[in-house]
Each structure stands twice: as C-alpha cells, then as structure tokens.
Design a protein around this motif. Sequence first.
Motif, PDB file in Angstrom:
ATOM      1  N   LEU A 170       0.833  -1.198   0.000  1.00  0.00           N
ATOM      2  CA  LEU A 170       0.000   0.000   0.000  1.00  0.00           C
ATOM      3  C   LEU A 170       0.871   1.252   0.000  1.00  0.00           C
ATOM      4  N   LEU A 171       1.918   1.222   0.792  1.00  0.00           N
ATOM      5  CA  LEU A 171       2.851   2.348   0.859  1.00  0.00           C
ATOM      6  C   LEU A 171       3.462   2.601  -0.524  1.00  0.00           C
ATOM      7  N   VAL A 172       3.915   1.524  -1.166  1.00  0.00           N
ATOM      8  CA  VAL A 172       4.517   1.650  -2.493  1.00  0.00           C
ATOM      9  C   VAL A 172       3.498   2.200  -3.480  1.00  0.00           C
ATOM     10  N   TRP A 173       2.275   1.679  -3.387  1.00  0.00           N
ATOM     11  CA  TRP A 173       1.218   2.164  -4.288  1.00  0.00           C
ATOM     12  C   TRP A 173       1.009   3.659  -4.115  1.00  0.00           C
ATOM     13  N   GLY A 174       0.936   4.095  -2.837  1.00  0.00           N
ATOM     14  CA  GLY A 174       0.742   5.516  -2.568  1.00  0.00           C
ATOM     15  C   GLY A 174       1.877   6.355  -3.131  1.00  0.00           C
ATOM     16  N   LEU A 175       3.076   5.829  -3.029  1.00  0.00           N
ATOM     17  CA  LEU A 175       4.230   6.593  -3.489  1.00  0.00           C
ATOM     18  C   LEU A 175       4.292   6.686  -5.005  1.00  0.00           C
ATOM     19  N   VAL A 176       4.093   5.548  -5.671  1.00  0.00           N
ATOM     20  CA  VAL A 176       4.343   5.573  -7.112  1.00  0.00           C
ATOM     21  C   VAL A 176       3.235   6.254  -7.902  1.00  0.00           C
ATOM     22  N   ARG A 177       2.072   6.420  -7.335  1.00  0.00           N
ATOM     23  CA  ARG A 177       1.028   7.112  -8.074  1.00  0.00           C
ATOM     24  C   ARG A 177       1.106   8.624  -7.852  1.00  0.00           C
ATOM     25  N   SER A 178       2.008   9.054  -6.988  1.00  0.00           N
ATOM     26  CA  SER A 178       2.136  10.476  -6.686  1.00  0.00           C
ATOM     27  C   SER A 178       3.155  11.123  -7.625  1.00  0.00           C
ATOM     28  N   PRO A 179       3.242  12.434  -7.587  1.00  0.00           N
ATOM     29  CA  PRO A 179       4.293  13.107  -8.365  1.00  0.00           C
ATOM     30  C   PRO A 179       5.695  12.589  -8.011  1.00  0.00           C
ATOM     31  N   TRP A 180       5.894  12.160  -6.771  1.00  0.00           N
ATOM     32  CA  TRP A 180       7.188  11.588  -6.392  1.00  0.00           C
ATOM     33  C   TRP A 180       7.472  10.361  -7.266  1.00  0.00           C
ATOM     34  N   GLY A 181       6.463   9.522  -7.407  1.00  0.00           N
ATOM     35  CA  GLY A 181       6.608   8.326  -8.224  1.00  0.00           C
ATOM     36  C   GLY A 181       6.911   8.673  -9.677  1.00  0.00           C
ATOM     37  N   ARG A 182       6.312   9.769 -10.142  1.00  0.00           N
ATOM     38  CA  ARG A 182       6.557  10.190 -11.518  1.00  0.00           C
ATOM     39  C   ARG A 182       8.028  10.563 -11.693  1.00  0.00           C
ATOM     40  N   VAL A 183       8.573  11.239 -10.705  1.00  0.00           N
ATOM     41  CA  VAL A 183       9.975  11.638 -10.816  1.00  0.00           C
ATOM     42  C   VAL A 183      10.874  10.400 -10.847  1.00  0.00           C
TER      43      VAL A 183
END
Lengths: 328, 303, 427
Positions: A170-183
């Motif tokens: 869940l943590l990974v999912w939250g991170l990668v769908r965010s602008p952080w994940g885009r970077v």
Amino acid sequence: MDYLQILSLTLTQAFGVTALIYLFAAIGLNVQFGYTGLLNFGQVAFVAAGAYAVGVIVLTFDLSLWLAIVVGMVVSTLLALLLGIPTLRLRADYLAIVTIAASELLRLLVRSIAFKDVFGGAQGLNGKLGRQFHDLNPLPADVALPVFTWSRQDLWVVIVGWGLALLATLLVWGLVRSPWGRVVKGIREDEAAVLSLGKNVFVYKLQALVIGGGIAAFGGILWAVAKQSVQPDTFQPDVTFFVYTILLLGGAARVFGPIVGSIIFWFLLAGFGELLYALINNGYIEFLAAQQVGSMRFMLMGLGLMLLMIFRPQGIFGDRRELALDAR
Amino acid sequence: MPARTEDKAAGHAAAVEALRDVPQVPGASKPDPILVVDHVSRQFGGLKAVDVAHMEIQRGAITALIGPNGAGKTTLFNLLTGFDKPDSGTWTFNDRSVAGQAPYRLARIGMVRTFQLTKALSRMSVMDNMLLGANGQSGERVLQALLPFIWRGQERANTSRALELLERFNLHEKLDDFAGSLSGGQRKLLEMARALMVSPEIVMLDEPMAGVNPALTQSLLGHIKNIREKGTTVLFVEHDMDMVHDISDWVIVMAQGQIIAEGPPDAVMKDEQVIEAYLGSRHGSALTDDGASLTPDAQGGNS
Amino acid sequence: MLKRARLAMGVLLLTSIAFMVSGSFSPASAAESAIIGTLSTPGGEPVAGVVITATDADGVITSGTSDDKGVFAVPLSAGGTYLVEIDVATLPDEITLNDEADASRSLLVLGGEKKILIGLSEGGESGIVSVESGTTERVIQLLLDGILYGLMIALGAVGMNLVFGTTGLTNFSQGELLSLGAFTALVFNTAGLHIIIAAPIAIVFCAFVFGWGQNRILWRPLRRRKTGLIAAMIVSIGLAILLRYTLVFFFGGGQKSYEQFAGQPGLEIGPFNTTPKALILGVIAVIALTATVTWLQRSRIGKATRAVSDNPALASATGIDVERVISVVWTIGAGLAAFAGIYLGMTQTSVWNMGQRVLLVLFAAVILGGLGTIYGAIVGAMVVGIFVQLTTLVIPTEMKTVGALFLMILILMVRPQGLLGRRERVG
C-alpha cells in the motif's frame, strides 16, 4: 503417492515464512529497481541489517525486540546512505558491482572473528530472538488450518507478516502514483532528462534506496523473529538474485508484482521439489538421488531467470506494449 | 525559403532593434544580456574542446550557436548547464554567478536545456512527461506524496497548463500515449514543450532539428519562433546554416572550441573566417547562400 | 624463529539458503552418522593425535582423534547442527591455527556421513607453509603469494574484460567459466588421464564449448534480439546460478582434488616457501598472458579486437567482422578462464562455488585496471593479488577479500574509469 499432501506442502511454502522474507526484499527492490531503475545487487545486505539488528539488540545487548525493530530501520537507513552517497552517481553496472561487493564485504565483516563478541562470528546469533513477539501470539494452542500446515508459532508470523507485506505494498502504491513516483520513474527512463527539468536526481535515488532498503530490512527482522537465528552465511549474494527473479516473475514496476511473483516463485520451486522428492521416495524415479533435488531446483531457477529476462522481461502478466518500448 | 511573414512578429522586431548597434565581433557586449560567459575552457585529453573568452546572450532574442562538427558547441552547452565541469571559467545568469551549479539548480532558476538525442521518457505517457517539467510540486516530496489532498490542486493546475502547451505543439491527441510511441519529430516537440513546463527564462536547444523529417522542420522552426514571441530567450545549437538563417536574430560561430565570429545571420554567412571554418571540416556543405567567395585554400578547422 | 603453519579447515561449504539441501552425504540411518575428516599439512603430511569434538544442540559432546593417516571420525547420534571444534592444545607444536575462527565451526549434519576436509593450507589459497620470521621476509613471501594469486586472477579477468570491451556485457557468469575449467579437467583426470594431459585438453574443450559455444548459443542471439546490456547482465546471473547448481548436481558439494600433485611437498627457495606446481603454473600463466598480449598487439584479429573495443560501429564500418572478433574473444577468454580454474583446482581444491568466490575479486581487478581496457585486467589483477596478500600483514587473513572489495569501491569513487581507463565524454 499423496498428491494432496504435496499440494499442501507446496502451498504452505508458497505463503510461508521464507516466502514472506523474500517478499519484503522484493517489495523493496521494486521501489529501487522496478520504479527508480537502481541496479541494486546488494539487497541481501538490507535483509541482513534487519536480521542482525534483532540479533545484536536482543541477544548481544539483551534489550527489547521493539527497540531492535527501530534500530533495524535506523541501521538500514544508514546502510542505504553509506552505500548510496558514494555510488549513486556511478553508472548502472558499476552501481551493481559496488552494491554486491558491499553486501559481501558486510557479510565477511559480521562473520569475522574480530567482531565475534557482537555478531557471533560464523555461527551467528542463535537464541530466543523473537520471544517478545511470540508472547503476543493470540492464537489458541490447538489452532489448525485446512491445507496449510504451519505450526501455531509460524502461523502467527505468517499472519502478521502478510499484514505488513500488504501495508508495504500500500505504501509503495501511494508513493508511485504520486508526483514523487513520476519523478523516480522518469529517473529510470533517463536520468539526464529529469535532471534537466530541475529535479535533484541524486536525492530521489537516495530516497528510493532508503525506502526499498527499509522494507527489505523488515524482511530481515521477520527472519530473525521467525527463525530465532541469524547466521552470516545465509546472506549470500544469491539471495539478492532470487529476489530479482521473484520481482521479474511478477513484473517489475507493478505494485502487486512482488506478491504475484513471490507466490508463483515459491509455488513452482517448492512444488517442483516436493513432487520430485515424492517421485523418488516412491521409487518412480531411480536415476536421481534425493539430495540432487535441491540442486535441480536451483538449476531450474537459474534457467527461469534467464528465460524470463530474455523472453518476458516485463513479467508473466506484463504489458506487451511496454516490452516493445523497452530498449534496454 | 520559408515564409517571411512571421519575421515581422513583434519579438523578432524588438530583438533586431536591440541588437542593431552591437558590434559584429566575437565576444561582443549586448544591451541586455541574460547569460554572460567568461573564460570557460574544457580539455579532453590533449584536445581543447572549449575555450570561450567571452560570450553574451541577448535576452528575448533567438541566438544560434553554429559551427562545424567538433567545434565544441554541445560541450559548451554541457558546461553551461552543469552537465560537465569546466577546467576554468565563470558565467552569470541574470547577473548571478552560476558557475559550478548542479544542472537541476540551473533548471530551477530558469535555464532549461534539451538534448541532441531526444530524451523522451519512453515508458511514461506524454502527459506524465509534461507534468514532470512542472517545478515546485509539493507532491514530489516523499512525505507529502503519500497525502494526495496536499498536491491534488497543484496537479490539476499543472495538468491544464500542460494541456495548453500540448495543444500549442499539436500533441494534445497523444497525451495518454507512451512517449516512446511518438515519431522522432513529435519527440522533439514533446521535449521542447516539456522544457517550457519548467517556465524557463532561457531555453537551450541542442540541435532541435537533428533527425527530424524535413516536412516537420518548418513547423518546428515555427514553434521555436513562437517561444521567443512568448518572451522566452532561445539559444540553440545547429550546424546547418540554412535553418539558422531563417529563424535566428543573432548568430555566434564556434570553431575549434573558440568563438570566431558573431553577428546577424546575413552578415555572418558572408564572413570569410566562417566559411573557412566550415570548409575546413566539411567541404561543399551547407554554405549555399549567395556569392560567398569560396576560397579554395581554406585551411585548418578540423578537430 | 617461529615456524608457523597455516591451518584452515576446508569445511565442506554448506549452502546456506534456508531451504537448500546440498552436500555430499550418503543416506544412512541417523545412528550411523559421523563427521569424518582428514588433517594434513600443506605438504600433504598427515597430522596425528589431534582431538576433534562435536557438540550438539543439547550440549552433548562427542569426540574423535586423528589417526596416523590424519583421519578422524566423530560419531553422532542424530542429524542436526553441531559445533565442531579442534582442540588446539593437541596440535603438534610447529602447527598453529591460521586464525581462531577455524577452531570452531557450526556444521549442519543431515544424516549419514558428513565429510570435512581439514587441510593445512594457506587460508585455502595457495597451499604453502608460511614461515613467520622477520617482517621483510614475510613481505617478500606475501609478495610472491600475491604475484601467483594475481596471475590466476589475471587469467580469469582477461576474458571478462575482452568480452566487456567488445560487447559491453558485464558477465556475472565469468566465475563459472573458471569452475567449468576446473571440473572439466577433473572429469578427464578421473577418467584416467594424467592431469598434465587432462589440463590442456580441458582448456581447449572449455574454450570451444563454453566459450565459442556459449557465445554462439546464447549471447549472439541475444545481441541479434537487441537485448539491452542490463537485461544481458541479469541473464548472465541466471546462467551463473544454472551452471553452479549443475556442478552441484553432478559433483556434489564437496571439495575435489586432482589425482596427481594433490599433496605436493613444499619447496624452499631462499626466503620463499612455495610448491613446485604453483611455480610452474605461474610460469605457464605468464607465458599465456604474454601470448595474449602479443596476439592483441600483433595479429590482425588482435588489432581488430582493439578496434572493436574502441568503437564497434566504426570498426564494423571499416569492414571488420565484429561477430567474428567477438567469437574469438569468447574462445580465448574461456580458455584462459579454464586455465585459471585448473590453477585454482591444483593449488587448492575444486568446489562447485569456486568461481563465485573469485568473481568479485575478478571484478575488483577489472575495475581497478579499467573496465574494457585491454591491459587493465592484467595490471588490475596483479595489483589486487599483491594488495590482498599484503593486507594480511595488518588485517586477519579471513578478511583479506574485504581489503580487495574495499579497494575496488574506493577506486570506483575516486577514479571510476580505472587506473588505465579513459574518462568518458559526457553527452
């Protein structure tokens, strides 16, 4: 032959403690390699860091397991910084070599006679490492599941472990769908481009390494708690490559990739082994000795890793479109 | 020859007017320089790839940096944008010394570059490529990233800005496609649009026309002019003189790492030294303009 | 002057992945279990009268004493994890343990007989008696050890570096080329050929089957498919695992020696102590490396190799058959690696993961010298070899690989292009 028993043993391993340990390492690696493109070949060092944190805190210093978990996180963060700061500016293949070298270096250090008082040398640290955790076990003494054959103690570890693994996912999912994940995905595609757009690439890589390392260290903590033993030679570089196989099997850069990969990996590996053992023990196969089954499983795994990378680098359920674009 | 009508655009007129009195000598001072370079040098082995004594780039104009292959144009770009470290030298951007700054810092203060070999982020959608360009996103911080309500508003604003830009560059129909599935020319456009997402004061384009289908070149040139019309300074590297002639307000010529000539496109094309430099390395190449005396004993120029 | 023999237990290496079962044990009932081993000096002389004890998880101790052939047997009641210890007090006076870690080892016995080889060899390295006297003499001795070790690494690393130079592949299965060499020779040797005959046959066999053949079957098609370098690197890891466990499958997890020269008596030349086989192998290694270098310098295909390393596209454009060059490079590289493996197998023993153990040292050598540069591998190997041996002056022998790995990491940070490499142009 008792096929039901084979299936039951196989499933028990596919969802069992060892599978969970590798699953955490794979979820962490997915952040590092899958999304950010960091070729971390020293993931086993993070697992070891978590395991040794528990071993040293609980056994050597006789302190609380809960403190050990905090220390494990701190140590894995420090390890990520130590590994990352000098190496994250290097080329991908250099990074790979440095991280694998560093993981071996650490293994040699913890098993050395010089630090035997702290790390227990080649024998490692063995004792009641997870006592505080197992004391919390709420399961009734006669608990039994259908199909799965875990002991009460293992079942407790498996329940908590899977809960945490889902949380990590869940943590990974939250991170990668965010602008952080885009970077970080951009960094995986082309570092220079992201740099030219005003992102501090180095910091993002370091963050990915720390987060992925921390998740992997959780696997190590689970290891120490479940197996009540931490031995240096269990942290061979091959562990990292098994984790890569799991990740690639499920599909890198997919949120559920590690979970899918882990279940398939252990199901195949354990199923193959159990089936062969049964065939040999029942006299269906005579040209194989029982102890050759172990090596056959790993031959299969090596071959599997090769074939995956050659034919389906996007994983079994991966998107063909991405494969076509993947020039690397 | 391309349509001259766009030359009458306000930005072009203003740039030409501002540069009218600038002396046509290497290292000439400009009335309103955005970028000033002093004594920047870089050696590779024994070869001095870049050795620029002084260079100024006029704000609001399109400046072309031209020269034969191996003249050091891309290396100079790499140095100025922080992708390579010079052996010596200083440079200022908006009167602020920026020598030795990391590339991402330069991008944040408004100096954004593109690359000769396009760096479209293949396995990301066109829209994600664009959104990556936006600066100051709170969702790019690792802790805020987990709390979508913090960054959702900003994301929406960035998306609508990206849509506008994509429309301008005729890429709006592709926004959900993987960037890797675009054609070469479209990738160049995407890279340019993405650079504009950073809201730069100067865009530095490294061979924007390289590898682009000739049919697309005209529209690409139009887009570059458009960037200037919106008030952004453009510095671009090119080695084909024809392209340069059409869109640039000012031309700086490099050869063997040094600036050998400067001036408006027409004047530079007639410059003997420039012709020599080009002929020295590429016989019979793009110098097609009128009556330039093609001195047969052209020398040197090869690096 | 204290004569100090180095003792290391070449304990059957147990793969330690939790679910892994490997090792050579014959199925037998638990009551017949025993830990059986042999104690011998580097010269192959048996050491008698040494007491070995095994302690099980409940603290029950059993013991055995080595006989006049150096053989000891410690009976066990059941399979399980045992702490195996050597009673240092019973060792002959002139022999001491190389480091205390060897005095006790934890060992997992699954049932039946478990063989341990306890050889008195130099940290499992070159099988020589080291005489501890003045520091100068020790330095000279270590230098010789380092040169011999460096030569072995150079043989292994040349192929890796040539392949990297011509194809860009970082080959993680290079170590297995060494293992395959050692075990191919072992097969011929066991079939009845003297090792002097078996070795060259094995080298040629490996060069063509595991070098030329491997490139033909695996890497060339991958290049055709335009498989990326990182993907290829991971493929090589899979291959390494496959090959390693194939060796376990056929040869078990134990250490193997060739039938000849296994326990060759030591040799004292001035201040050096060594074995004749190590010296002869060293000389052959120098010849082989010199020949390779000369070949690269002089021959047409050698020059073509350098051209391809420099710029494959340009080389191809000038009419060089790049694929042919790569084929040759793989063949020669695998041959040299096979020799390195036999070198290791003769001076120490052959074991399934011998290649994996040297892989990181090979990387260290190649990176030190410069990835892809032709002489980098050789120079790097010698530096690493000597460095590794000399560091034992200040750090425990068990940690000497740590020194090499540390050196490599340091070099990568300070000078990533290696000692002889060129700096890459950006952009």
